[in-house]
Motif scaffolding. Structure first.
Motif, PDB file in Angstrom:
ATOM      1  N   UNK A  33       0.814  -1.213   0.000  1.00 39.97           N
ATOM      2  CA  UNK A  33       0.000   0.000   0.000  1.00 39.97           C
ATOM      3  C   UNK A  33       0.849   1.266   0.000  1.00 39.97           C
ATOM      4  N   UNK A  34       2.109   1.138   0.409  1.00 44.98           N
ATOM      5  CA  UNK A  34       2.971   2.320   0.518  1.00 44.98           C
ATOM      6  C   UNK A  34       3.571   2.753  -0.816  1.00 44.98           C
ATOM      7  N   UNK A  35       3.377   1.958  -1.867  1.00 48.67           N
ATOM      8  CA  UNK A  35       4.021   2.253  -3.146  1.00 48.67           C
ATOM      9  C   UNK A  35       3.301   3.365  -3.896  1.00 48.67           C
ATOM     10  N   UNK A  36       4.073   4.377  -4.311  1.00 49.28           N
ATOM     11  CA  UNK A  36       3.550   5.445  -5.171  1.00 49.28           C
ATOM     12  C   UNK A  36       4.733   6.150  -5.823  1.00 49.28           C
ATOM     13  N   UNK A  37       4.626   6.448  -7.109  1.00 52.00           N
ATOM     14  CA  UNK A  37       5.753   7.051  -7.808  1.00 52.00           C
ATOM     15  C   UNK A  37       6.868   6.043  -7.970  1.00 52.00           C
ATOM     16  N   UNK A  38       8.114   6.492  -7.879  1.00 55.34           N
ATOM     17  CA  UNK A  38       9.242   5.569  -7.979  1.00 55.34           C
ATOM     18  C   UNK A  38       9.328   4.752  -6.700  1.00 55.34           C
ATOM     19  N   UNK A  39       9.208   3.445  -6.835  1.00 60.05           N
ATOM     20  CA  UNK A  39       9.251   2.546  -5.692  1.00 60.05           C
ATOM     21  C   UNK A  39      10.709   2.360  -5.277  1.00 60.05           C
ATOM     22  N   UNK A  40      11.083   2.909  -4.123  1.00 60.23           N
ATOM     23  CA  UNK A  40      12.463   2.833  -3.655  1.00 60.23           C
ATOM     24  C   UNK A  40      12.730   1.598  -2.808  1.00 60.23           C
ATOM     25  N   UNK A  41      11.719   0.769  -2.569  1.00 62.60           N
ATOM     26  CA  UNK A  41      11.945  -0.465  -1.847  1.00 62.60           C
ATOM     27  C   UNK A  41      11.413  -0.440  -0.428  1.00 62.60           C
ATOM     28  N   UNK A  42      11.757  -1.508   0.304  1.00 65.59           N
ATOM     29  CA  UNK A  42      11.237  -1.703   1.651  1.00 65.59           C
ATOM     30  C   UNK A  42      12.360  -1.539   2.670  1.00 65.59           C
ATOM     31  N   UNK A  43      12.155  -0.681   3.632  1.00 64.66           N
ATOM     32  CA  UNK A  43      13.135  -0.447   4.676  1.00 64.66           C
ATOM     33  C   UNK A  43      12.960  -1.463   5.801  1.00 64.66           C
ATOM     34  N   UNK A  44      14.060  -1.934   6.391  1.00 59.69           N
ATOM     35  CA  UNK A  44      13.960  -2.855   7.522  1.00 59.69           C
ATOM     36  C   UNK A  44      13.578  -2.099   8.788  1.00 59.69           C
ATOM     37  N   UNK A  45      12.322  -1.648   8.831  1.00 59.22           N
ATOM     38  CA  UNK A  45      11.856  -0.779   9.916  1.00 59.22           C
ATOM     39  C   UNK A  45      10.348  -0.874  10.029  1.00 59.22           C
TER      40      UNK A  45
END
Length: 341
Positions: A294-306
């Motif tokens: 759900x957090x993806x919008x625009x350029x997807x920079x990936x998933x943070x370990x947080x």
């Protein structure tokens, strides 16, 4: 006092919209397996956090001022506690012209974005800049998108960075909204509004009197639940707020796990564990409050370990050991600088 306020905020945050949803097919396709390359471990692309040490002489000065915008139940600062924990001061020390906004903590995206717009205007006037780099955490990312697309600020916003924002809605908001429409919690809504009242207009959040007014704002639970619902997000908000070609958009998601065992994402905050488990069942990977897809919008920079709070350095700088939020923001601002923003 500060700890009590934070606890109250987190409790209501869970009740309002911490759960996730089954996302539409387009968003579902973005879901990642916890072990794949989509997660950004320390030391790997695209941000290479491990070993990142800003030189004492290096500055992070950007072409445009940086504006940090908070999410649902957020604030700019309470006493000495930053919403973006210790980030504004760190960035200023590194040469960044940074401002922190403050809008009604529980209000619709439209209301919050209008308040944000007045503050952006004031920042542009104060700095003489033509644009700003806008960073929004959680619901703050939706405010930023609405500001650009619905309020016509595409000529004044250089970049929009969303951090763990529910860009595709959340099923728990649908459930809350249905309960409100049926009259189940109307009495709670009325009680909160009766206690808090309506604040006076507030355009300069860096003034202490302004912050006190903001925290007294009426809580529009009905409006927030509607705005964050899956149905409203997909049928109204996203179609009405597409990317503006003049603005660079990028997004980061977070991820957590129940126990944080070796080889797994970091342990979710214990108070979020029921929400995490529910989200894991209905939506897959999540940060304890927002599904990663759900957090993806625009350029997807990936998933943070947080998890959801680790991303902004809470609680009180404790981020589970796998993620350094200070180094993340240094690198993030350095990238904006290097891109000419």
């Amino acid at each position: 006092m500060g700890r009590g306020i934070v606890g109250a905020k987190l409790g209501l945050l869970i009740a309002l919209w911490g759960c996730g949803s089954k996302l539409p097919s387009e968003a579902q396709s973005l879901r990642r397996d916890p072990g794949d390359k989509g997660i950004i471990p320390l030391g790997e692309p695209p941000l290479q956090f491990k070993g990142f040490q800003a030189d004492r002489e290096e500055t992070l000065t950007t072409r445009y001022p940086v504006v940090l915008h908070h999410g649902l139940l957020g604030y700019d600062k309470i006493l000495t506690l930053d919403y973006y924990f210790n980030i504004p001061g760190m960035l200023r020390d590194a040469g960044v012209e940074v401002y922190v906004t403050s809008v009604d903590p529980v209000a619709t995206v439209a209301v919050r974005a209008q308040q944000l717009a007045r503050q952006i205007d004031e920042i542009l006037k104060k700095t003489g800049s033509t644009k700003v780099n806008l960073i929004g955490h959680s619901m703050g990312g939706l405010d930023a998108r609405y500001l650009v697309s619905s309020l016509g600020y595409g000529d004044r916003i250089a970049t929009v960075t969303t951090l763990a924002s529910p860009n595709h809605g959340t099923k728990v908001a649908d459930l809350v909204y249905q309960a409100i429409k049926s009259g189940t919690i109307d009495s709670i809504q009325g009680l909160l509004q009766g206690l808090t009242g309506t604040p006076l207009p507030c355009d300069q959040p860096w003034e202490r009197t302004c912050s006190r007014r903001i925290m007294r704002s009426a809580w529009d639970i009905r409006g927030v639940a509607r705005d964050l619902s899956v149905e409203y997000s997909e049928q109204h908000f996203n179609p009405e707020n597409p990317p503006d070609p003049r603005v660079y958009y990028q997004s980061f998601a977070g991820i957590a796990s129940r126990w944080g065992w070796p080889g797994r994402p970091p342990k979710v905050e214990e108070i979020f564990s029921p929400i995490y488990l529910f989200l894991k069942f209905v939506s897959g990977d999540n940060d304890g409050l927002v599904p990663s897809a759900s957090a993806v919008f625009g350029e997807d920079r990936g998933i943070l370990p947080a998890d959801h709070l680790d991303i902004i350095g809470h609680l009180l700088g404790q981020t589970g050991g796998q993620f350094d939020h200070t180094e993340f923001f240094k690198k993030l601002i350095g990238e904006l600088r290097d891109r000419g923003f």
